[in-house]
Scaffold this active site. Structure first.
Site, PDB file in Angstrom:
ATOM      1  N   LYS A  63       0.729  -1.126   0.084  1.00 28.80           N
ATOM      2  CA  LYS A  63       0.064   0.060  -0.049  1.00 28.80           C
ATOM      3  C   LYS A  63       0.839   1.304   0.010  1.00 28.80           C
ATOM      4  O   LYS A  63       1.991   1.211   0.107  1.00 28.80           O
ATOM      5  CB  LYS A  63      -0.787   0.021   1.067  1.00 28.80           C
TER       6      LYS A  63
HETATM    7  C1  LIG Z   1     -10.170  -2.420  -1.832  1.00 26.32           C
HETATM    8  C2  LIG Z   1      -9.482  -3.182  -0.755  1.00 26.32           C
HETATM    9  N1  LIG Z   1     -10.295  -3.439   0.317  1.00 26.32           N
HETATM   10  C3  LIG Z   1      -9.680  -3.758   1.460  1.00 26.32           C
HETATM   11  C4  LIG Z   1      -8.341  -4.547   1.415  1.00 26.32           C
HETATM   12  C5  LIG Z   1      -8.078  -5.315   2.684  1.00 26.32           C
HETATM   13  O1  LIG Z   1      -6.948  -4.921   3.320  1.00 26.32           O
HETATM   14  P1  LIG Z   1      -5.874  -5.759   4.190  1.00 26.32           P
HETATM   15  O2  LIG Z   1      -5.161  -6.605   3.045  1.00 26.32           O
HETATM   16  O3  LIG Z   1      -5.037  -4.872   5.188  1.00 26.32           O
HETATM   17  O4  LIG Z   1      -6.763  -6.797   4.900  1.00 26.32           O
HETATM   18  C6  LIG Z   1      -7.700  -4.253   0.336  1.00 26.32           C
HETATM   19  C7  LIG Z   1      -6.359  -4.638   0.343  1.00 26.32           C
HETATM   20  O5  LIG Z   1      -5.632  -5.172   0.400  1.00 26.32           O
HETATM   21  C8  LIG Z   1      -8.066  -3.605  -0.667  1.00 26.32           C
HETATM   22  O6  LIG Z   1      -7.527  -3.565  -1.779  1.00 26.32           O
END
Ligand SMILES: Cc1ncc(COP(=O)(O)O)c(C=O)c1O
Length: 487
Positions: A302
């Site tokens: 990210k």
């Molecule tokens: C649009 C979106 N929502 C939610 C997430 C979830 O985040 P995490 O991977 O930190 O759980 C991500 C990414 O990884 C994402 O790209």
């Protein structure tokens, strides 16, 4: 600007020839150095006279010179050089499609170093940008023993991030997915409820809805922004609908005004999934601050990272308090080890937050660099037939989490998948755009959502880390043009 060129002073002797030597000697030197060039020096003074490339030698031989001809007779274009005292940024700007080795000269025009831009260097789609501060703050956690979720960095990170978003509260969590789950739970969403989500997103937007017992309802995207279409949302509202989760996909904000209007008319909550949109702006306001709650991810790919991690932001004290309790085993904050609701352990650690604080200290710079790199990409790719550049609505600031393009198979001459395979051979990583969630094996709703299906089949994300610079973007664009031409 970070540079990926390397200094290879040790090669100077291997590839140096004097102007008294022959073409045969030059070829031996070029062969030994494996850089495709030799350095030509004045035999008396040692002063640098110019680069001889393998191409220069080939052209000389075609013209009729023989291997014993003096190297000084070879016709050479003017060599690009730099002062050994030039900054990395200045040197970086001098590299181009045909310039891979730059001699660095001292005041007496002697070669004292060589800058080498290796086109074989692997370019990943994403890569974290971590530095001394990250190391310092994380080391401090280790040295003081504050490694779990208690510790000063957690609160500091939450405050810094909420301030960055322009919201009153920031509640950190173990991931973006758990932040989404907490948001929905705090809003009281559960079995029997429906939550409208875009199909064109990462799977966890939908999964978080399922975790609560509610049902995700998949909606198509708007081709202008690639984000959930307000028009399609309205068609999907039923008596069971409780919330909408607009996702700001790849860093471009969703058109929030019509979504907020629908939410208002049907009394629905809005949770912004800004996992990919740190610092993006909708009509001047930060994404994450426009709905009832917003969530972010700090996964390693990210815009800023804590390794794994997430954040929930809101202006609503009641929702913030609920989320904090649910995050911490449902423990009563006034009465330790008393639990009146079913909670989770979704806390962020002090080590993760230490990384987060260090990243927040330069988030504006990181976001700015991503936008600058997008301008370089747009300039380099804009004229290529068959390529559609990433969305950029006039009311939005896209932060280009992943710089993503669409390939028109007909006018580009090949599919996005084929281009990806050919770039891979050139050590350039790409990523297909998300497979729509309604087509994922675990959901497979048999809907036909044409916009997101089209985006998914024709899109490609290119290397988007802030660690890449204008030369590397130039190299990627050059390879794309070349692949199209040769096809
Ligand atoms: C649009 C979106 N929502 C939610 C997430 C979830 O985040 P995490 O991977 O930190 O759980 C991500 C990414 O990884 C994402 O790209």
């Amino acid at each position: 600007m970070k540079s990926r060129f390397t200094r290879i002073k040790e090669k100077i002797v291997d590839i140096s020839v004097s102007d008294k030597q022959s073409i045969r000697d030059v070829l031996r030197k070029i062969d030994k150095g494996a850089l495709g060039v030799a350095l030509l020096m004045d035999s008396k003074t040692g002063i640098f006279k110019g680069l001889v490339t393998d191409g220069d030698v080939r052209r000389a031989l075609i013209k009729g010179m023989d291997l014993d001809s003096p190297v000084s007779d070879i016709e050479r274009p003017k060599t690009i050089t730099a002062s050994v005292t030039a900054s990395s940024e200045e040197i970086s700007r001098l590299f181009g499609e045909a310039v891979r080795v730059i001699p660095l000269l001292d005041g007496g025009r002697r070669v004292t170093d060589l800058a080498f831009f290796d086109t074989r260097v692997y370019l990943p789609v994403s890569e974290p940008n971590l530095g001394e501060k990250e190391l310092k703050y994380v080391s401090e956690c280790v040295l003081t023993g504050w490694v779990s979720s208690a510790g000063k960095y957690v609160t500091q990170f939450e405050q810094m991030f909420a301030e960055f978003c322009g919201t009153r509260y920031g509640i950190s969590s173990s991931s973006g997915t758990t932040a989404l789950h907490l948001a929905l739970l705090s809003l009281g969403i559960g079995p029997g409820d429906e939550v409208i989500v875009p199909s064109f997103t990462f799977i966890s937007t939908a999964n978080a809805v399922v975790f609560t017992g509610a049902t995700p309802v998949f909606v198509d995207s708007d081709i202008q922004t690639w984000n959930i279409s307000a028009h399609e949302i309205e068609k999907a509202v039923t008596v069971r609908t409780k919330a909408i989760i607009p996702v700001h996909i790849y860093g471009h904000p969703a058109d929030m005004a019509p979504i907020l209007d629908i939410a208002d008319r049907y009394n629905l909550a809005v949770v912004e999934d800004a996992a990919e949109a740190h610092g993006a702006l909708y009509k001047g306001k930060k994404t994450g601050s426009l709905g009832d709650m917003g969530i972010f991810s700090f996964y390693g790919n990210k815009t800023i990272t804590t390794g794994e991690g997430g954040m929930l932001v809101t202006d609503n004290k009641e929702l913030a308090d609920k989320a904090r309790i649910l995050r911490d085993h449902g423990m009563d904050p006034e009465n330790r080890y008393h639990h009146s609701v079913l909670g989770y352990n979704y806390r962020m650690t002090n080590i993760q937050a230490a990384l987060g604080v260090a990243q927040m200290e330069r988030i504006d710079q990181i976001v700015q660099q991503k936008c600058t790199n997008a301008v370089f990409y747009n300039d380099a790719l804009g004229e290529i037939p068959g390529i559609t550049l990433p969305p950029q609505a006039e009311w939005a600031k896209n932060i280009y989490w992943l710089y993503s393009i669409l390939i028109d198979e007909k006018s580009f001459g090949m599919s996005a998948g084929r281009l990806a395979a050919m770039l891979k051979i050139k050590s350039i990583e790409t990523r297909p755009l998300f497979l729509p969630v309604h087509q994922q094996p675990i959901y497979d709703t048999k809907q036909h959502l044409p916009v997101c299906e089209y985006l998914s089949s024709s899109g490609l994300s290119l290397p988007s880390s802030v660690n890449i610079d204008i030369n590397e973007i130039g190299r990627i664009a050059w390879e794309i043009k070349n692949i199209r031409k040769k096809n």
